[in-house]
Every structure is written in structure tokens, then in C-alpha cells.
Design an enzyme around this catalytic site. Structure first.
Site, PDB file in Angstrom:
ATOM      1  N   PHE A  19      -4.140   3.522  -3.696  1.00  0.00           N
ATOM      2  CA  PHE A  19      -3.718   3.068  -5.015  1.00  0.00           C
ATOM      3  C   PHE A  19      -2.497   2.168  -4.906  1.00  0.00           C
ATOM      4  CE2 PHE A  19      -5.977   7.050  -5.533  1.00  0.00           C
ATOM      5  CZ  PHE A  19      -6.938   6.677  -6.475  1.00  0.00           C
ATOM      6  N   CYS A  20      -2.285   1.370  -5.952  1.00  0.00           N
ATOM      7  CA  CYS A  20      -1.179   0.410  -6.036  1.00  0.00           C
ATOM      8  C   CYS A  20       0.135   1.096  -5.644  1.00  0.00           C
ATOM      9  CB  CYS A  20      -1.092  -0.129  -7.450  1.00  0.00           C
ATOM     10  SG  CYS A  20       0.295  -1.248  -7.708  1.00  0.00           S
ATOM     11  N   PRO A  21       0.948   0.463  -4.780  1.00  0.00           N
ATOM     12  CA  PRO A  21       0.826  -0.886  -4.216  1.00  0.00           C
ATOM     13  C   PRO A  21       0.219  -0.940  -2.812  1.00  0.00           C
ATOM     14  CG  PRO A  21       3.020  -0.079  -3.802  1.00  0.00           C
ATOM     15  CD  PRO A  21       2.272   1.053  -4.493  1.00  0.00           C
TER      16      PRO A  21
END
Length: 200
Positions: A19-21
């Protein structure tokens, strides 16, 4: 002349499950290992990936050539660019001004060696580094200095945070990561200018 990587099997960066980042961090690291004009295929299933990769490609001067959804995940093809140069005249002026400022600070540190940093934190883009700097300052954290990325780490324009203490470098790196800033690595400043990565 057609791009050579268009005719060969593309290297794949599989970020599914991240998941981000983190997807951007893995893509940025891998893209910096290949020559300008070469391409990567990226697999991702993070819902924010499409928006993130479009913004990141613009901010770094790389090209998002293809983006599609298949079998429940995203597939992107990215071409390594020559670095961000800005679209408008104002973008170019701001970008050049930042570069001049960072290089001036670096030359000042070369003249006054007692205050030199020993560790560098890298980011996926100049813009991400600037956002991270604003965030840290808003939290009262100012024990870092913004510098241009050494050409031995990345040959195009970039921004790093310089820190004197290993503990501070690790704390800031982890704090930014926890707050979803796309930091890449911590590099050690060595005499041979090889900038080895610190295992975090």
C-alpha cells in the site's frame, strides 16, 4: 527509431499486496537502475495506485505509457525519462531556483566542513521531498538540511535530506514512512563516494 525495450520482455515490478507509498518506492528504486528510454511493467492492487503513479510520473519526468486493469489488479508500463524539467516557464524557474539554492548550500558545507551531514535520506521525487520537509517543519523537526542528490546515487536532479546522526536519520526516515511519505533509502556518506545504503 523504435525504443529497444518495446521489442523485448519487460522487467516486472510486482507491488501487489503493498500500500501507498511502498509501490512508488519500489518503482522508483527499480527505474533508477535502468537507462533512460527503457521500460518497466508494474503490477499493483492498491486502489490509490493509478492517481499516485500519474502524479509521480509527472513529478519525476518519467512517462506512464500504459495503464489498465486486468484480473483484479492494475498493470502499468513506465518509461524512464530524463528527469522533471517543468511544463510552464514558472515551473522551470522554480525548479532551477531550487537547484541553485540546494547547490549553494552544498558548496557552503564543502567550505565549512565541521557541520557536514553523514547520512542522506532519498525520496521518490523532488516534490515528495519538499512535502516531507514542510511536514517535518510543521512538527517542529528541523535537524536536517536539504541538499541536491549526489550524482553517484542518481544522475538526474533530485533532493535529499542530510543528517549528522545515524539515530536522527533512522528516526526521521521511519517517521516519514509511518506518515505515508515516499522515502526511498538512507545512504551513508563515505570518502569513496559510493554512498552505501544503511539497512533500516
Amino acid at each position: 527509431m523504435e525504443n529497444s525495450s518495446a521489442n523485448k520482455e519487460l522487467e516486472i515490478v510486482d507491488t501487489r499486496g503493498l500500500f501507498c507509498p511502498l509501490p512508488l518506492t519500489f518503482v522508483s528504486r527499480k527505474l533508477k537502475e535502468i537507462p533512460v528510454g527503457e521500460r518497466l511493467k508494474v503490477l499493483a492492487d492498491d486502489k490509490s495506485f493509478k492517481k499516485d503513479i500519474e502524479i509521480w510520473a509527472f513529478e519525476t519526468g518519467n512517462k506512464l505509457l500504459e495503464f489498465k486493469e486486468e484480473n483484479g489488479y492494475y498493470v502499468a508500463v513506465i518509461e524512464r525519462g530524463k528527469g522533471f524539467k517543468g511544463e510552464s516557464i514558472w515551473d522551470k524557474i522554480k525548479f532551477i531556483s531550487l537547484g541553485v539554492k540546494l547547490h549553494f548550500i552544498k558548496h557552503l558545507l564543502d567550505i565549512i566542513p565541521f557541520n557536514k551531514p553523514k547520512y542522506l535520506i532519498t525520496f521518490v521525487s523532488v516534490a515528495e521531498g519538499l512535502r516531507a520537509a514542510d511536514f517535518l517543519k510543521s512538527k517542529g523537526i528541523e535537524n536536517f538540511i536539504m541538499l541536491p542528490v549526489p550524482k553517484e546515487i542518481y544522475p538526474h536532479c533530485g533532493l535529499v535530506f542530510g543528517l549528522k546522526s545515524k539515530d536522527d536519520a533512522v528516526k526521521i526516515y521511519n517517521f516519514l514512512k509511518e506518515n505515508k511519505y515516499a522515502v526511498e533509502d538512507i545512504h551513508i556518506i563515505d570518502r569513496e563516494k559510493k554512498y552505501p545504503k544503511l539497512e533500516v
